[in-house]
Design a protein around this motif. Sequence first.
Motif, PDB file in Angstrom:
ATOM      1  N   ARG A  60       0.821  -1.205   0.000  1.00 56.61           N
ATOM      2  CA  ARG A  60       0.000   0.000   0.000  1.00 56.61           C
ATOM      3  C   ARG A  60       0.856   1.256   0.000  1.00 56.61           C
ATOM      4  O   ARG A  60       0.472   2.288  -0.565  1.00 56.61           O
ATOM      5  N   THR A  61       2.041   1.179   0.629  1.00 57.60           N
ATOM      6  CA  THR A  61       2.958   2.322   0.603  1.00 57.60           C
ATOM      7  C   THR A  61       3.382   2.643  -0.828  1.00 57.60           C
ATOM      8  O   THR A  61       3.636   3.798  -1.180  1.00 57.60           O
ATOM      9  N   LEU A  62       3.444   1.609  -1.665  1.00 58.66           N
ATOM     10  CA  LEU A  62       3.765   1.796  -3.084  1.00 58.66           C
ATOM     11  C   LEU A  62       2.549   2.238  -3.890  1.00 58.66           C
ATOM     12  O   LEU A  62       2.612   2.319  -5.114  1.00 58.66           O
ATOM     13  N   ASP A  63       1.436   2.509  -3.184  1.00 60.40           N
ATOM     14  CA  ASP A  63       0.199   2.985  -3.794  1.00 60.40           C
ATOM     15  C   ASP A  63      -0.462   1.920  -4.658  1.00 60.40           C
ATOM     16  O   ASP A  63      -1.205   2.234  -5.595  1.00 60.40           O
ATOM     17  N   ASP A  77      -1.741 -12.621  -9.261  1.00 60.13           N
ATOM     18  CA  ASP A  77      -1.018 -11.708 -10.140  1.00 60.13           C
ATOM     19  C   ASP A  77       0.458 -11.707  -9.779  1.00 60.13           C
ATOM     20  O   ASP A  77       0.832 -11.911  -8.612  1.00 60.13           O
ATOM     21  N   ASP A  78       1.275 -11.478 -10.791  1.00 58.56           N
ATOM     22  CA  ASP A  78       2.717 -11.426 -10.581  1.00 58.56           C
ATOM     23  C   ASP A  78       3.087 -10.055 -10.013  1.00 58.56           C
ATOM     24  O   ASP A  78       2.777  -9.015 -10.607  1.00 58.56           O
ATOM     25  N   LEU A  79       3.756 -10.036  -8.879  1.00 59.94           N
ATOM     26  CA  LEU A  79       4.133  -8.775  -8.237  1.00 59.94           C
ATOM     27  C   LEU A  79       5.040  -7.945  -9.137  1.00 59.94           C
ATOM     28  O   LEU A  79       4.934  -6.713  -9.185  1.00 59.94           O
ATOM     29  N   GLU A  80       5.910  -8.606  -9.871  1.00 56.43           N
ATOM     30  CA  GLU A  80       6.841  -7.882 -10.734  1.00 56.43           C
ATOM     31  C   GLU A  80       6.098  -7.074 -11.798  1.00 56.43           C
ATOM     32  O   GLU A  80       6.450  -5.921 -12.078  1.00 56.43           O
ATOM     33  N   ASP A  81       5.052  -7.661 -12.380  1.00 59.47           N
ATOM     34  CA  ASP A  81       4.273  -6.952 -13.396  1.00 59.47           C
ATOM     35  C   ASP A  81       3.531  -5.760 -12.790  1.00 59.47           C
ATOM     36  O   ASP A  81       3.449  -4.686 -13.402  1.00 59.47           O
ATOM     37  N   LEU A  82       2.983  -5.954 -11.595  1.00 58.00           N
ATOM     38  CA  LEU A  82       2.263  -4.860 -10.947  1.00 58.00           C
ATOM     39  C   LEU A  82       3.202  -3.712 -10.586  1.00 58.00           C
ATOM     40  O   LEU A  82       2.860  -2.547 -10.739  1.00 58.00           O
ATOM     41  N   ARG A  88       5.562   2.713 -14.302  1.00 55.67           N
ATOM     42  CA  ARG A  88       5.195   3.478 -15.498  1.00 55.67           C
ATOM     43  C   ARG A  88       4.255   4.623 -15.146  1.00 55.67           C
ATOM     44  O   ARG A  88       4.381   5.733 -15.677  1.00 55.67           O
ATOM     45  N   GLU A  89       3.314   4.347 -14.248  1.00 58.09           N
ATOM     46  CA  GLU A  89       2.367   5.391 -13.858  1.00 58.09           C
ATOM     47  C   GLU A  89       3.064   6.536 -13.136  1.00 58.09           C
ATOM     48  O   GLU A  89       2.790   7.711 -13.395  1.00 58.09           O
ATOM     49  N   VAL A  90       3.990   6.200 -12.232  1.00 62.75           N
ATOM     50  CA  VAL A  90       4.725   7.236 -11.502  1.00 62.75           C
ATOM     51  C   VAL A  90       5.585   8.055 -12.461  1.00 62.75           C
ATOM     52  O   VAL A  90       5.664   9.283 -12.356  1.00 62.75           O
ATOM     53  N   THR A  91       6.218   7.384 -13.406  1.00 60.46           N
ATOM     54  CA  THR A  91       7.043   8.091 -14.388  1.00 60.46           C
ATOM     55  C   THR A  91       6.205   9.075 -15.190  1.00 60.46           C
ATOM     56  O   THR A  91       6.623  10.204 -15.450  1.00 60.46           O
ATOM     57  N   ARG A  93       3.398  10.475 -14.197  1.00 63.14           N
ATOM     58  CA  ARG A  93       3.002  11.578 -13.314  1.00 63.14           C
ATOM     59  C   ARG A  93       4.131  12.584 -13.147  1.00 63.14           C
ATOM     60  O   ARG A  93       3.903  13.800 -13.154  1.00 63.14           O
ATOM     61  N   LEU A  94       5.353  12.068 -12.982  1.00 66.12           N
ATOM     62  CA  LEU A  94       6.496  12.963 -12.822  1.00 66.12           C
ATOM     63  C   LEU A  94       6.711  13.805 -14.084  1.00 66.12           C
ATOM     64  O   LEU A  94       6.998  14.996 -14.000  1.00 66.12           O
ATOM     65  N   ALA A  95       6.561  13.170 -15.254  1.00 66.19           N
ATOM     66  CA  ALA A  95       6.703  13.905 -16.504  1.00 66.19           C
ATOM     67  C   ALA A  95       5.644  14.998 -16.608  1.00 66.19           C
ATOM     68  O   ALA A  95       5.923  16.120 -17.040  1.00 66.19           O
ATOM     69  N   ALA A  96       4.412  14.670 -16.197  1.00 67.40           N
ATOM     70  CA  ALA A  96       3.338  15.664 -16.229  1.00 67.40           C
ATOM     71  C   ALA A  96       3.660  16.836 -15.312  1.00 67.40           C
ATOM     72  O   ALA A  96       3.431  18.003 -15.658  1.00 67.40           O
TER      73      ALA A  96
END
Length: 325
Positions: A60-63, A77-82, A88-91, A93-96
């Motif tokens: 949850r800390t990783l959102d 689900d595979d944790l690595e894929d999640l 990708r989502e954080v990247t 957001r940072l770009a935005a």
Amino acid sequence: MSPDDLWSIGQLAERAGVTVKTVRFYSDRGLLPEAARSGGGHRRYGPDALDRLRLIRSLRTLDLPVPDVGRVLDQEDDLEDLIAGQLREVTSRLAALRWREAALRLLADCTVRERAERLRLIGTVTFPPGTAAIARFWRNWLPARLPSKVATGIIDRAVPAPPDDPTPAQVLAFARLQEFVTGPCFVPGPRAGTEHGVPEVHAPEVQVPGVQVPEVHAPGKGYRPAVLYAGLPEAFELAAAELRAGRAPHGGEALDCFAAVHAAALGRRDTADFRRGLHRMLAAEARIDRYWQLTAEIETPPPGPPEPTPGAADNWLRAALGATV
């Protein structure tokens, strides 16, 4: 385990450093199974619940959304894929945020009159920006029957990638490019053949001041645009090397490649007579120099020297052709 080895919800919360409300929240959603119930119906947890609760808190800390946490815990689900998806989502957001920051700096460092115009331009761009409109411009501009592989290669080279950490000037250039490719100023004109059989383009009667219309691709007899567009990248690369070296337009390998590609596309031999006709055709052809100027501003922030764009290479080759004929 005996009942004496089990923990109450409060004991588990204390050991985990969380509130009872938090433990109850995850228990109610099935993420934290209870080991038993007391005689009074109160929840009891085993020591393994502490490890599971700590893992839940980490995820949850990783959102990571609660449903995804549940699937990870149940090994659906595979944790690595999640994690890759969250990254990708954080990247993004940072770009935005970087684009928003650069846009705000652009608005802060201008006059009142400039601010109104810049606000209008910025309103046409999403953060981080996409390139769909620019790619669509090229798909409309290129010959309709160009092979998909050739067209894709051209679009990949021609569409600038939005920088992840732009300067205010790059934000402004991208907004202007977006406006340029979506403007109503690209009205094609008629095509005709020269006395050498080279198709030439005439500018339309209606033009927008300061904006050049794109070339019209209406192939004449024997004209093979696929051959032209498949061969031009090599000529542009050769010309780009000359531009990086700071050499003035001249005859040589780059120009020979450029002329040969046009000759092959038109089913002609590359002769001096052909090059004179090609020079006349290219001189009359409509241009999109503004597009390439803005592209160079987007791809190369100051103070670095601009990397040659296909448009700059094309200009060098046309100038070299003019200098030699």
